[in-house]
Design a protein around this motif. Structure first.
Motif, PDB file in Angstrom:
ATOM      1  N   ALA A 140       0.827  -1.211   0.000  1.00 22.34           N
ATOM      2  CA  ALA A 140       0.000   0.000   0.000  1.00 22.34           C
ATOM      3  C   ALA A 140       0.863   1.263   0.000  1.00 22.34           C
ATOM      4  O   ALA A 140       0.590   2.222  -0.734  1.00 22.34           O
ATOM      5  N   VAL A 141       1.914   1.259   0.825  1.00 25.25           N
ATOM      6  CA  VAL A 141       2.791   2.431   0.867  1.00 25.25           C
ATOM      7  C   VAL A 141       3.508   2.611  -0.473  1.00 25.25           C
ATOM      8  O   VAL A 141       3.670   3.739  -0.959  1.00 25.25           O
ATOM      9  N   LEU A 145       3.730   5.870  -3.102  1.00 27.09           N
ATOM     10  CA  LEU A 145       4.939   6.418  -3.717  1.00 27.09           C
ATOM     11  C   LEU A 145       4.804   6.458  -5.238  1.00 27.09           C
ATOM     12  O   LEU A 145       5.242   7.423  -5.890  1.00 27.09           O
ATOM     13  N   LEU A 146       4.199   5.430  -5.818  1.00 23.63           N
ATOM     14  CA  LEU A 146       4.012   5.404  -7.264  1.00 23.63           C
ATOM     15  C   LEU A 146       2.997   6.450  -7.712  1.00 23.63           C
ATOM     16  O   LEU A 146       3.081   6.967  -8.830  1.00 23.63           O
ATOM     17  N   THR A 147       2.036   6.762  -6.853  1.00 21.70           N
ATOM     18  CA  THR A 147       1.090   7.829  -7.165  1.00 21.70           C
ATOM     19  C   THR A 147       1.810   9.167  -7.296  1.00 21.70           C
ATOM     20  O   THR A 147       1.480  10.000  -8.156  1.00 21.70           O
ATOM     21  N   VAL A 148       2.808   9.370  -6.448  1.00 22.54           N
ATOM     22  CA  VAL A 148       3.628  10.583  -6.555  1.00 22.54           C
ATOM     23  C   VAL A 148       4.280  10.651  -7.929  1.00 22.54           C
ATOM     24  O   VAL A 148       4.286  11.701  -8.594  1.00 22.54           O
ATOM     25  N   GLN A 149       4.828   9.510  -8.386  1.00 20.61           N
ATOM     26  CA  GLN A 149       5.475   9.483  -9.702  1.00 20.61           C
ATOM     27  C   GLN A 149       4.469   9.720 -10.820  1.00 20.61           C
ATOM     28  O   GLN A 149       4.747  10.433 -11.787  1.00 20.61           O
ATOM     29  N   ASN A 150       3.273   9.160 -10.682  1.00 14.04           N
ATOM     30  CA  ASN A 150       2.243   9.297 -11.717  1.00 14.04           C
ATOM     31  C   ASN A 150       1.745  10.725 -11.837  1.00 14.04           C
ATOM     32  O   ASN A 150       1.565  11.254 -12.931  1.00 14.04           O
ATOM     33  N   LEU A 320      10.418  -0.557   1.082  1.00 16.42           N
ATOM     34  CA  LEU A 320       9.482   0.404   0.496  1.00 16.42           C
ATOM     35  C   LEU A 320      10.053   1.058  -0.757  1.00 16.42           C
ATOM     36  O   LEU A 320       9.370   1.170  -1.787  1.00 16.42           O
ATOM     37  N   ALA A 321      11.296   1.514  -0.676  1.00 11.37           N
ATOM     38  CA  ALA A 321      11.897   2.205  -1.816  1.00 11.37           C
ATOM     39  C   ALA A 321      12.150   1.260  -2.980  1.00 11.37           C
ATOM     40  O   ALA A 321      11.820   1.562  -4.132  1.00 11.37           O
ATOM     41  N   SER A 322      12.736   0.106  -2.691  1.00 12.63           N
ATOM     42  CA  SER A 322      13.124  -0.796  -3.776  1.00 12.63           C
ATOM     43  C   SER A 322      11.917  -1.425  -4.462  1.00 12.63           C
ATOM     44  O   SER A 322      11.939  -1.658  -5.673  1.00 12.63           O
ATOM     45  N   THR A 323      10.831  -1.676  -3.732  1.00  9.74           N
ATOM     46  CA  THR A 323       9.659  -2.253  -4.389  1.00  9.74           C
ATOM     47  C   THR A 323       8.976  -1.230  -5.285  1.00  9.74           C
ATOM     48  O   THR A 323       8.392  -1.587  -6.315  1.00  9.74           O
ATOM     49  N   SER A 324       9.058   0.043  -4.943  1.00 12.35           N
ATOM     50  CA  SER A 324       8.491   1.086  -5.812  1.00 12.35           C
ATOM     51  C   SER A 324       9.272   1.181  -7.117  1.00 12.35           C
ATOM     52  O   SER A 324       8.690   1.259  -8.202  1.00 12.35           O
ATOM     53  N   VAL A 325      10.595   1.158  -7.014  1.00 12.00           N
ATOM     54  CA  VAL A 325      11.430   1.206  -8.218  1.00 12.00           C
ATOM     55  C   VAL A 325      11.241  -0.075  -9.039  1.00 12.00           C
ATOM     56  O   VAL A 325      11.210  -0.038 -10.275  1.00 12.00           O
TER      57      VAL A 325
END
Length: 432
Positions: A140-141, A145-150, A320-325
């Protein structure tokens, strides 16, 4: 016509750092892949079981990673395309393209598996959250983070990931300052050597967790998003291509990219080395340190709860960071190779399912991490070989193609990495 003039293709007339600090960032985001839970497990285990023996592996892996990430970023800067996009346009046979996508997709999903599990384990260590619920929270977190990128674009996403990288660095390195390693042991560890099949297995695991296919795919896409096109000009306008490929602009961006990759690799390499040294100095011979939970418990017993908490917080930020990337890389793989673009958040939900299933089945998290590294080993050749080949082609990069020595260095690094990953597969599958 600009000419390359060094091993790393730097122009002779430009040696100072780029004046525009804003050009830095893509490599720092891609560099998070070098600090994922798989790296933590490999380096912690190596230090606890073999002391300072494999220090040289971490250093050598970081040097090879510098070259590989620079080549990936250069491809994105010069062509305005990611590695999957270039391959998607070159692979004319539909089934060949789909087969390549399938292996790349499986590798990205295996990477995501390790990262979700790492986040879940960290939440369990910090707050006693059940692993399955921790996987949901981590996913979910990462969606936030991906929403920020979108919605906000590449730059805000970079700021968030870089902030998480700072937390990762503090969390994993704090213990080294509390209980410093033996300087003589560190120097001795720089001498390349092994001690039995177990050390070869861990060396391959360290490199497999360090240089991962999805980081190569992601870095080319991140550089493309930041530098590969001029967003102020219409894509169909001929002036757009002229502005994007203007020699002085490319030269400036490649100079910035070298600094970006250098900074990212110094940070990633220092953190990975710090994890190994922390274990070598304080956990040598301690049983149970071959798992994240065991390492946390050993740190708490040996160095106190504060250091152990820092470690768990670093592990959480890492997941959190690595799964977003990783999710970003997976979406790019699908878009570039299948010419299909699905919403990034929808893809995040799809790739979250395998990790949640494994957590729900109570599979040993450490075993799941090891198996994910095996899957990653299959994907290394499919990312490295095309990357080195494409960046050596004048057809692809024109005057920015690699010099001969750069290509030789890329080939040597690729051969070593593929050989060690093959050794990892053999040792794991045969139980040696």
């Amino acid at each position: 016509m600009p000419k390359n003039s060094s091993l790393i293709d730097a122009p002779a007339t430009r040696t100072a750092p780029p004046r525009s600090f804003w050009l830095l960032g893509p490599a720092l985001v891609a560099g998070v892949a070098y600090l994922d839970p798989g790296n933590v497990a490999s380096n912690m285990t190596a230090g606890a079981q073999y002391g300072y023996l494999l220090v040289w592996v971490v250093v050598a892996g970081n040097v090879m990673a510098w070259l590989i990430q620079y080549l990936s970023a250069k491809l994105g800067v010069v062509t305005g395309q990611s590695l999957p996009e270039v391959l998607g346009s070159r692979l004319r046979n539909r089934w060949a393209r789909r087969s390549y996508w399938l292996q790349a997709e499986l590798v990205a999903m295996a990477t995501d598996l390790a990262e979700i599990i790492g986040g879940a384990v960290a939440l369990n260590l910090l707050f006693n959250v059940p692993l399955l619920l921790g996987g949901f929270i981590t996913g979910a977190v990462s969606m936030i983070l991906l929403t920020v990128q979108n919605r906000r674009g590449a730059r805000p996403f970079e700021f968030v990931i870089i902030a998480l990288m700072a937390i990762i660095t503090i969390g994993f390195v704090a213990g080294v300052f509390v209980a410093p390693p033996d300087p003589a042991g560190v120097v001795g560890g720089l001498v390349p050597r092994f001690e039995g099949a177990g050390s070869v297995l861990l060396a391959a695991s360290i490199l497999g967790a360090t240089i991962m296919p999805h980081a190569i795919y992601a870095h080319s896409a991140l550089s493309r998003d930041r530098f590969g096109a001029n967003p102020r000009l219409a894509p169909a306008d001929a002036a757009t291509e002229a502005a994007r490929t203007e020699p002085s602009r490319i030269r400036r961006l490649l100079t910035a990219t070298r600094w970006d990759v250098t900074i990212a690799m110094i940070i990633a390499g220092s953190v990975n080395l710090g994890i190994l040294l922390l274990a070598a100095a304080n956990l040598a011979g301690v049983p149970g340190t071959d798992s994240l939970e065991g390492a946390h418990a050993a740190l708490a017993a040996g160095l106190g709860p504060v250091v152990a908490t820092f470690f768990a917080v670093g592990l959480l930020a890492s997941g959190l960071a690595s799964t977003s990337v990783g999710a970003y890389a997976g979406a790019e793989i699908m878009h570039g190779l299948l010419h299909v673009r699905i919403p990034l958040l929808a893809r995040r939900l799809i790739t979250l399912i395998p990790a949640l299933v494994i957590l729900g089945l109570n599979v040993d998290p450490t075993l799941a991490l090891v198996l994910s590294q095996v899957v990653l080993s299959f994907g290394i050749p499919f990312a490295l070989i095309p990357l080195v080949a494409l960046t050596a082609q004048k057809r692809t990069l024109g005057v920015w193609a690699n010099r001969a020595w750069t290509t030789v260095a890329g080939v040597v690094a690729s051969v070593l990495l593929i050989a060690l990953n093959a050794a990892l597969l053999w040792l794991v599958l045969t139980g040696a």
